[in-house]
Design an enzyme around this catalytic site. Sequence first.
Site, mmCIF file in Angstrom:
data_model
loop_
_atom_site.group_PDB
_atom_site.id
_atom_site.type_symbol
_atom_site.label_atom_id
_atom_site.label_comp_id
_atom_site.label_asym_id
_atom_site.label_seq_id
_atom_site.Cartn_x
_atom_site.Cartn_y
_atom_site.Cartn_z
ATOM 1 N N CYS A 116 -57.107 73.160 -27.899
ATOM 2 C CA CYS A 116 -56.698 73.500 -26.520
ATOM 3 C C CYS A 116 -56.909 72.339 -25.554
ATOM 4 O O CYS A 116 -56.358 72.339 -24.453
ATOM 5 C CB CYS A 116 -57.466 74.711 -26.031
ATOM 6 S SG CYS A 116 -57.466 76.043 -27.223
ATOM 7 N N HIS A 256 -57.298 75.611 -18.639
ATOM 8 C CA HIS A 256 -56.809 76.185 -19.892
ATOM 9 C C HIS A 256 -56.811 77.705 -19.760
ATOM 10 O O HIS A 256 -57.703 78.277 -19.148
ATOM 11 C CB HIS A 256 -57.697 75.729 -21.052
ATOM 12 C CG HIS A 256 -57.335 76.402 -22.334
ATOM 13 N ND1 HIS A 256 -56.024 76.470 -22.777
ATOM 14 C CD2 HIS A 256 -58.077 77.073 -23.251
ATOM 15 C CE1 HIS A 256 -55.991 77.142 -23.908
ATOM 16 N NE2 HIS A 256 -57.218 77.524 -24.218
ATOM 17 N N ASN A 286 -52.940 82.905 -24.585
ATOM 18 C CA ASN A 286 -53.520 81.584 -24.834
ATOM 19 C C ASN A 286 -52.575 80.795 -25.746
ATOM 20 O O ASN A 286 -52.389 81.147 -26.905
ATOM 21 C CB ASN A 286 -54.889 81.795 -25.498
ATOM 22 C CG ASN A 286 -55.601 80.497 -25.815
ATOM 23 O OD1 ASN A 286 -55.011 79.414 -25.771
ATOM 24 N ND2 ASN A 286 -56.876 80.604 -26.152
HETATM 25 O O1 UT7 Z 1 -58.497 78.630 -26.460
HETATM 26 C C1 UT7 Z 1 -59.637 78.397 -27.219
HETATM 27 C C2 UT7 Z 1 -60.804 78.864 -26.506
HETATM 28 N N1 UT7 Z 1 -60.930 80.309 -26.696
HETATM 29 C C3 UT7 Z 1 -61.641 80.993 -25.813
HETATM 30 O O2 UT7 Z 1 -62.079 80.455 -24.837
HETATM 31 C C4 UT7 Z 1 -61.910 82.439 -26.096
HETATM 32 C C5 UT7 Z 1 -63.297 82.782 -25.640
HETATM 33 N N2 UT7 Z 1 -63.691 84.150 -25.944
HETATM 34 C C6 UT7 Z 1 -63.171 85.219 -25.319
HETATM 35 O O3 UT7 Z 1 -62.278 85.107 -24.500
HETATM 36 C C7 UT7 Z 1 -63.800 86.567 -25.602
HETATM 37 O O4 UT7 Z 1 -64.983 86.378 -26.339
HETATM 38 C C8 UT7 Z 1 -62.862 87.548 -26.361
HETATM 39 C C9 UT7 Z 1 -61.717 87.976 -25.467
HETATM 40 C C10 UT7 Z 1 -62.333 86.888 -27.620
HETATM 41 C C11 UT7 Z 1 -63.621 88.802 -26.759
HETATM 42 O O5 UT7 Z 1 -64.153 89.435 -25.592
HETATM 43 P P1 UT7 Z 1 -65.672 89.903 -25.562
HETATM 44 O O6 UT7 Z 1 -65.895 90.538 -24.274
HETATM 45 O O7 UT7 Z 1 -66.507 88.712 -25.937
HETATM 46 O O8 UT7 Z 1 -65.698 91.016 -26.657
HETATM 47 P P2 UT7 Z 1 -66.570 91.089 -27.989
HETATM 48 O O9 UT7 Z 1 -66.032 90.176 -29.015
HETATM 49 O O10 UT7 Z 1 -68.029 90.986 -27.622
HETATM 50 O O11 UT7 Z 1 -66.278 92.559 -28.414
HETATM 51 C C12 UT7 Z 1 -66.694 93.698 -27.628
HETATM 52 C C13 UT7 Z 1 -66.192 94.967 -28.286
HETATM 53 C C14 UT7 Z 1 -66.496 95.030 -29.770
HETATM 54 O O12 UT7 Z 1 -66.771 96.368 -30.103
HETATM 55 P P3 UT7 Z 1 -68.277 96.887 -30.307
HETATM 56 O O13 UT7 Z 1 -68.846 96.042 -31.398
HETATM 57 O O14 UT7 Z 1 -68.945 96.654 -28.976
HETATM 58 O O15 UT7 Z 1 -68.093 98.323 -30.646
HETATM 59 C C15 UT7 Z 1 -65.201 94.640 -30.422
HETATM 60 O O16 UT7 Z 1 -65.035 95.181 -31.710
HETATM 61 O O17 UT7 Z 1 -64.764 95.031 -28.182
HETATM 62 C C16 UT7 Z 1 -64.191 95.221 -29.464
HETATM 63 N N3 UT7 Z 1 -62.894 94.570 -29.501
HETATM 64 C C17 UT7 Z 1 -61.765 95.191 -29.135
HETATM 65 N N4 UT7 Z 1 -61.520 96.432 -28.699
HETATM 66 C C18 UT7 Z 1 -60.251 96.746 -28.409
HETATM 67 C C19 UT7 Z 1 -62.612 93.286 -29.849
HETATM 68 N N5 UT7 Z 1 -61.279 93.067 -29.728
HETATM 69 C C20 UT7 Z 1 -60.747 94.233 -29.294
HETATM 70 C C21 UT7 Z 1 -59.440 94.623 -28.970
HETATM 71 N N6 UT7 Z 1 -59.237 95.892 -28.542
HETATM 72 N N7 UT7 Z 1 -58.383 93.794 -29.056
#
Ligand code: UT7
Length: 337
Positions: A116, A256, A286
Amino acid sequence: MLKEHSVGILATGRYLPERVLTNADLEKMVDTSDEWIVTRTGIKERRIARDDQPSSEMAVAAARNALEKAGLTGEDLDLIIIATVTPDMFFPSTACIVQEQLGAKKAAAFDLSAACSGFLYGASVATQFIKSGVYRYALVVGVENLSKITNYEDRSTCVLFGDGAGAAILGPVEDGKGFLSFDLGADGTGAESLKLGAGGSRIPPSKIQPGSPDNYLYMSGNEVFKFAVRVMNTATDTVLDRAGLTKDDIDFLVPHQANFRIIDSAMRRLGLSEDKVVVNLDRYGNMSSASIPVALDEAVSEGRIKEGDTLVLVGFGGGLTWAASAMKWSSVEKGQE
Ligand code: UT7
């Protein structure tokens, strides 16, 4: 000793595939909801390339758009850098394929892998060649075909990514304008947090197992999130400092486009209002290296970014890498949309 030139972006261009994948479409594919995606990321829809559409096709379309606005042709180019993690093939470089299609006979051409951060890494490399007088015009493209390496059964990644290309023509500009400073960095201790496992020398094409998780983009979202928030701040401070500017000088932040929560945290810390931040992830998700040049192209062609504006561009991603630049906008193109 050659005379040093100020170097800037003479014109920008973009290409977005026609096919739109909405959050409602994704709700039918995986266990997710529009509400989760919008509140956790800010993304509403993304563009998806055709199954038979290589990255070079998108890169050439964006490049032609930028060349036309710059009043140049492929034959004027001295250098082509294609920033991508989804090249047409492992080799030859996508840059060579683009070079041939643009008829850029005299241009040196290579791909650059900084995920990125790739567009800004590429812009900084091209700037050195132009500044020193070695080259006059460079094409830098960020292009991604992330749908080809996304697992549409994995809700933690498939809601995030989209396809597209953004291009910029770099060349000499009026003294004191254009790129004022850069900050590039890498932290390879995070190399495993965002990757495509298969297809390289660890798992060569002949050893790829159909259906293996290694065949798809992997991301440890939380780790990358924390890294992103941190380096957005440090890289922005560094480029402002190197350019002799403060946060009060910023007219536009072009970040980004990974997650609106990351952008929001930078915006608040810098005390910027929403109208000073260029955001398009709601429409495109993204697009890795393509995110920043597409955002820049939209803001310029809409007439939001104007001659003399002070910009900070900042990116972060796989590697892990980061890159930023402070700019005083000076281009040959005027907003026209
Ligand atoms: O371009 C390269 C750089 N990339 C980035 O900068 C990405 C950086 N990371 C992020 O933007 C975030 O970490 C994400 C958007 C990828 C994830 O968001 P988060 O708030 O960190 O969520 P998480 O991974 O901690 O997941 C929270 C919950 C989990 O469920 P439990 O374990 O709490 O029951 C996940 O299983 O959300 C769940 N989850 C979803 N639920 C519904 C993860 N993806 C989804 C989804 N729909 N698509």
